[in-house]
Design an enzyme around this catalytic site. Structure first.
Site, mmCIF file in Angstrom:
data_model
loop_
_atom_site.group_PDB
_atom_site.id
_atom_site.type_symbol
_atom_site.label_atom_id
_atom_site.label_comp_id
_atom_site.label_asym_id
_atom_site.label_seq_id
_atom_site.Cartn_x
_atom_site.Cartn_y
_atom_site.Cartn_z
ATOM 1 N N GLY A 25 25.275 -51.397 -72.808
ATOM 2 C CA GLY A 25 26.668 -51.175 -73.368
ATOM 3 C C GLY A 25 27.625 -50.813 -72.651
ATOM 4 N N VAL A 58 28.396 -48.096 -65.259
ATOM 5 C CA VAL A 58 28.772 -48.046 -64.125
ATOM 6 C C VAL A 58 30.435 -47.097 -64.174
ATOM 7 C CG1 VAL A 58 29.860 -50.321 -63.675
ATOM 8 C CG2 VAL A 58 29.187 -49.009 -61.805
ATOM 9 N N VAL A 60 33.467 -47.906 -63.618
ATOM 10 C CA VAL A 60 34.484 -48.146 -62.855
ATOM 11 C C VAL A 60 35.084 -49.827 -63.435
ATOM 12 C CG1 VAL A 60 34.310 -47.071 -60.688
ATOM 13 C CG2 VAL A 60 32.980 -49.272 -61.122
ATOM 14 N N LYS A 91 49.660 -55.516 -64.964
ATOM 15 C CA LYS A 91 49.270 -55.673 -63.651
ATOM 16 C C LYS A 91 50.161 -57.020 -63.246
ATOM 17 C CE LYS A 91 45.566 -56.794 -60.422
ATOM 18 N NZ LYS A 91 44.067 -57.204 -60.376
ATOM 19 N N PRO A 109 50.769 -62.235 -55.876
ATOM 20 C CA PRO A 109 51.273 -62.163 -57.320
ATOM 21 C C PRO A 109 50.581 -63.098 -58.331
ATOM 22 C CG PRO A 109 52.739 -63.473 -55.848
ATOM 23 C CD PRO A 109 51.615 -62.878 -54.994
ATOM 24 N N LEU A 346 27.086 -57.141 -64.131
ATOM 25 C CA LEU A 346 26.415 -56.789 -62.965
ATOM 26 C C LEU A 346 25.047 -57.275 -62.790
ATOM 27 C CD1 LEU A 346 27.848 -53.065 -62.677
ATOM 28 C CD2 LEU A 346 28.703 -55.056 -61.394
ATOM 29 N N TYR A 444 38.842 -76.702 -55.927
ATOM 30 C CA TYR A 444 37.473 -77.405 -56.242
ATOM 31 C C TYR A 444 37.334 -77.328 -57.782
ATOM 32 C CZ TYR A 444 35.836 -76.988 -51.293
ATOM 33 O OH TYR A 444 35.764 -76.932 -50.087
HETATM 34 C C1 LIG Z 1 33.199 -49.703 -56.960
HETATM 35 C C2 LIG Z 1 33.435 -50.669 -58.224
HETATM 36 C C3 LIG Z 1 34.722 -51.298 -58.417
HETATM 37 C C4 LIG Z 1 34.859 -52.103 -59.500
HETATM 38 N N1 LIG Z 1 36.117 -52.624 -60.072
HETATM 39 C C5 LIG Z 1 36.542 -53.628 -60.623
HETATM 40 C C6 LIG Z 1 37.788 -53.953 -61.008
HETATM 41 O O1 LIG Z 1 38.673 -53.577 -60.786
HETATM 42 N N2 LIG Z 1 37.967 -55.006 -61.993
HETATM 43 C C7 LIG Z 1 36.801 -55.715 -62.419
HETATM 44 O O2 LIG Z 1 36.761 -56.771 -63.101
HETATM 45 N N3 LIG Z 1 35.461 -55.218 -62.125
HETATM 46 C C8 LIG Z 1 35.129 -54.166 -61.240
HETATM 47 N N4 LIG Z 1 33.824 -53.996 -60.943
HETATM 48 C C9 LIG Z 1 32.823 -54.461 -61.667
HETATM 49 C C10 LIG Z 1 32.909 -53.879 -63.041
HETATM 50 O O3 LIG Z 1 32.682 -52.249 -62.950
HETATM 51 C C11 LIG Z 1 31.574 -54.373 -63.871
HETATM 52 O O4 LIG Z 1 31.705 -55.697 -63.920
HETATM 53 C C12 LIG Z 1 31.647 -53.945 -65.377
HETATM 54 O O5 LIG Z 1 31.963 -52.593 -65.344
HETATM 55 C C13 LIG Z 1 30.498 -54.495 -66.148
HETATM 56 O O6 LIG Z 1 29.450 -53.640 -66.009
HETATM 57 P P1 LIG Z 1 28.051 -53.711 -66.641
HETATM 58 O O7 LIG Z 1 28.241 -53.538 -68.117
HETATM 59 O O8 LIG Z 1 27.480 -55.216 -66.453
HETATM 60 O O9 LIG Z 1 27.031 -52.818 -66.255
HETATM 61 P P2 LIG Z 1 26.943 -51.145 -66.689
HETATM 62 O O10 LIG Z 1 28.386 -50.504 -66.912
HETATM 63 O O11 LIG Z 1 25.971 -50.743 -65.348
HETATM 64 O O12 LIG Z 1 26.091 -51.075 -67.788
HETATM 65 C C14 LIG Z 1 24.678 -51.071 -67.815
HETATM 66 C C15 LIG Z 1 24.408 -50.951 -69.408
HETATM 67 O O13 LIG Z 1 22.911 -51.180 -69.500
HETATM 68 C C16 LIG Z 1 22.398 -50.055 -70.080
HETATM 69 N N5 LIG Z 1 20.805 -49.913 -69.534
HETATM 70 C C17 LIG Z 1 20.524 -50.161 -68.267
HETATM 71 N N6 LIG Z 1 19.188 -49.963 -68.322
HETATM 72 C C18 LIG Z 1 18.735 -49.665 -69.499
HETATM 73 C C19 LIG Z 1 17.224 -49.417 -70.143
HETATM 74 N N7 LIG Z 1 16.272 -49.279 -69.442
HETATM 75 N N8 LIG Z 1 17.349 -49.238 -71.427
HETATM 76 C C20 LIG Z 1 18.366 -49.189 -72.379
HETATM 77 N N9 LIG Z 1 19.737 -49.408 -71.901
HETATM 78 C C21 LIG Z 1 19.834 -49.749 -70.425
HETATM 79 C C22 LIG Z 1 23.088 -48.752 -69.961
HETATM 80 O O14 LIG Z 1 22.866 -47.759 -70.639
HETATM 81 C C23 LIG Z 1 24.459 -49.171 -69.831
HETATM 82 O O15 LIG Z 1 24.967 -49.125 -70.901
HETATM 83 C C24 LIG Z 1 34.026 -52.598 -60.022
HETATM 84 C C25 LIG Z 1 32.572 -52.456 -59.721
HETATM 85 C C26 LIG Z 1 32.445 -51.554 -58.823
HETATM 86 C C27 LIG Z 1 31.137 -51.073 -58.246
#
Ligand SMILES: Cc1cc2nc3c(=O)[nH]c(=O)nc-3n(C[C@H](O)[C@H](O)[C@H](O)COP(=O)(O)OP(=O)(O)OC[C@H]3O[C@@H](n4cnc5c(N)ncnc54)[C@H](O)[C@@H]3O)c2cc1C
Length: 523
Positions: A25, A58, A60, A91, A109, A346, A444
């Site tokens: 989530g 995560v 961010v 932005k 830009p 991710l 591409y």
């Molecule tokens: C330093 C940094 C800066 C970033 N800046 C940008 C940006 O400016 N722009 C951009 O587009 N993207 C950016 N990103 C990427 C962005 O943060 C992610 O693409 C976005 O937040 C999506 O994360 P996610 O939902 O895939 O994973 P997460 O936010 O990690 O969510 C994972 C989910 O899985 C659940 N989960 C995991 N294991 C289990 C389990 N065993 N049981 C139940 N639930 C579980 C967790 O509870 C959580 O809800 C950045 C990333 C980093 C590291």
């Protein structure tokens, strides 16, 4: 919840997917849930999301690129309401400071430079004069770049004849508030949420498809289609299905980030700033209520403590928290879709956040999955098509990111020396050579970044064409100079007439109590 097995379904072609489980989530999970709830009729498809409060997100990921507007429009979100609720800002660009050399900066830009004439691209005319040192920087011919430079913002004009129509924009927003908003949206449309930690993923012996998830509570959850949004670990796609990871850390060396939030400070800028540091770069993302910042770095060149000291020494305002350390490996899953599991966010791979592409990759992953939505047969040709498309997205974005590191003149640290000297994939080498020759850019198939994006970063990083397209000689130098000056003046007048970014937000979408502006109308 019950799930039909694909092997059973193979005997029943065309049988529908009825149950989807989204694991995670974070931004990816709730974007998927919201999109499915909007597009897939709830009487036909049941969507359930599982997330663990203990594991968390995560947290961010707060800068975006213009296609996010299409995603929000698909959900029919009201833009002002969305910005109010996520404390978001507009932005127009990324400012890249000290990337080319220390003391230099440029804007990448969202929008094009000038106007093409008779099929010849604007930058070719610009280069023709630039080679004679008779012209200002190319940014002066770009509305979003000039608006960014002067902290101005207005939505694009509807009249295509106006230069004010040539502005594209995206958002900065609070990622956790966006997830809250999407959760409310999805739950109101029938998505059910289960809080709990998944301990085990059970595969079917006969074909290796995902059969069931076991929660810490002991509950077993089955589904027809599993969407893995579990973050870096890739709970299903990697830990259970073991698709493998293509490691690109030799091309994109950053593997760590320290993220922190600071108090708002100074003018509300309508752009992300990225400042190159000795072993990486620091981001600055202005929201309505705070500034997000952090240092993305390579642990091969700097220790965590040194990186933290650099970050803390470069904060412009008091921190609101301690820095959080994140680790990652640049690259992608070898398969994004395997059997009855599709990985998003991710869990599908990671390209560093320099050009704010991760949320976009979630978006295209969702929309491409909906375009190729499977039936219970999980036809391999559809899966292959999806994987091909996502592979090309990842590879072309990787090349664009690498350009920033490769085309540097910096030689003040081992990090920048190694970046400058590194081998690049043929696909990028070819693009750079082509541009260096006569300023030609091509895209591409399916590539995210358009010619204007490449031109902005190539010129910004001082990759200058040795010559220009000879077709630009169809206009003599005097005519070209007159034409360019006409565009530059029109852009200047347009930008001068725009409100400041701060005032535009106050008038239209301020999160707190709005400052009353007499006679204000929504823009
Ligand atoms: C330093 C940094 C800066 C970033 N800046 C940008 C940006 O400016 N722009 C951009 O587009 N993207 C950016 N990103 C990427 C962005 O943060 C992610 O693409 C976005 O937040 C999506 O994360 P996610 O939902 O895939 O994973 P997460 O936010 O990690 O969510 C994972 C989910 O899985 C659940 N989960 C995991 N294991 C289990 C389990 N065993 N049981 C139940 N639930 C579980 C967790 O509870 C959580 O809800 C950045 C990333 C980093 C590291």
């Amino acid at each position: 919840m019950s799930g039909l097995h694909a092997s059973q379904a193979a005997r029943a072609p065309g049988e529908r997917i009825r149950n989807i489980v989204i694991v995670g989530g974070g931004t990816a999970g709730w974007m998927a849930a919201a999109a499915f709830s909007q597009v897939l009729p709830r009487e036909l498809v049941n969507t359930r999301l599982i997330e663990s409060d203990d594991i968390g997100r995560v947290g961010v990921g707060e800068a975006t690129i213009p296609p996010i507007r299409t995603f929000n429009a698909m959900l029919r979100l009201d833009e002002n309401d969305f910005l109010r609720r996520t404390k978001g800002t507009f932005k127009l660009a990324i400012e890249l400071v000290d990337w080319t050399r220390i003391g230099h900066s440029y804007f990448h830009p969202f929008g094009e430079f000038g106007l093409d004439i008779e099929g010849v691209q604007f930058h070719q005319y610009w280069r023709k004069l630039h080679m004679r040192r008779e012209v200002p920087g190319i940014e002066e011919y770009c509305v979003p770049a000039m608006a960014a430079r002067h902290n101005k913002f207005a939505r694009p004009a509807a009249d295509p004849a106006s230069v004010a129509s040539r502005l594209k924009y995206a958002y900065h927003f609070d990622a956790s508030l966006y997830a809250v908003m999407l959760r409310e949206y999805a739950e109101a449309r029938g998505v059910t949420r289960t809080e709990g930690k998944i301990l085990d993923v059970k595969l079917r012996a006969e074909d290796g498809f995902v059969d069931a998830l076991t929660l810490e509570s002991g509950a077993t959850i089955t589904a027809d289609l599993f969407i893995d949004c579990s973050g870096f670990r890739g709970l299903i796609i990697e830990e259970a299905l073991k698709v493998g990871y293509e490691d690109w850390s030799h091309w994109l060396p950053n593997d760590s980030a320290l993220a922190i939030q600071c108090a708002s400070h100074g003018e509300l800028t309508p752009y992300t700033r990225s400042t190159a540091r000795a072993a990486g770069w620091q981001w600055r993302i202005p929201l309505q209520h705070r500034v997000g910042t952090g240092y993305v770095f390579s642990s091969r060149y700097v220790s965590d403590d040194e990186a933290a000291a650099t970050l803390m020494a470069n904060l412009e305002s008091p921190p609101l928290m301690d820095p959080r350390l994140l680790r990652f490996t640049a690259g992608r899953r070898k398969q994004f879709w395997s059997r009855n599991c599709v990985a998003l966010g991710l869990a599908s791979g990671f390209l560093e956040p320099l050009e704010s592409t991760s949320i976009h990759l979630v978006q295209v992953g969702i929309t491409r999955l909906l375009a190729l939505f499977p039936d219970m047969n999980f036809n391999p040709v559809e899966i292959e098509q999806y994987n091909r498309f996502m592979t090309s997205q990842y590879e072309t974005i990787r090349d664009f990111l690498m350009l920033h590191f490769k085309a540097t003149e910096r030689s003040d640290s081992d990090y920048w020396n190694d970046c400058r000297m590194m081998d690049v994939p043929d696909s990028l080498r070819h693009k750079m050579e082509l541009f260096r020759a006569q300023g030609r850019v091509f895209r591409y198939e399916d590539e995210l970044f358009a010619e204007a994006n490449w031109i902005a970063v190539l010129l910004g990083q001082n990759v200058l064409p040795e010559s220009y397209d000879t077709l630009a000689d169809r206009l003599d130098t005097v005519a070209v100079a007159r034409y360019l000056e006409h565009i530059r003046t029109a852009i200047k007048q347009t930008v001068d007439a725009m409100p400041t970014h701060h005032d535009y937000i106050q008038k239209n979408c301020a999160a707190g109590p709005a400052v009353a502006v007499p006679g204000a109308a929504a823009g």
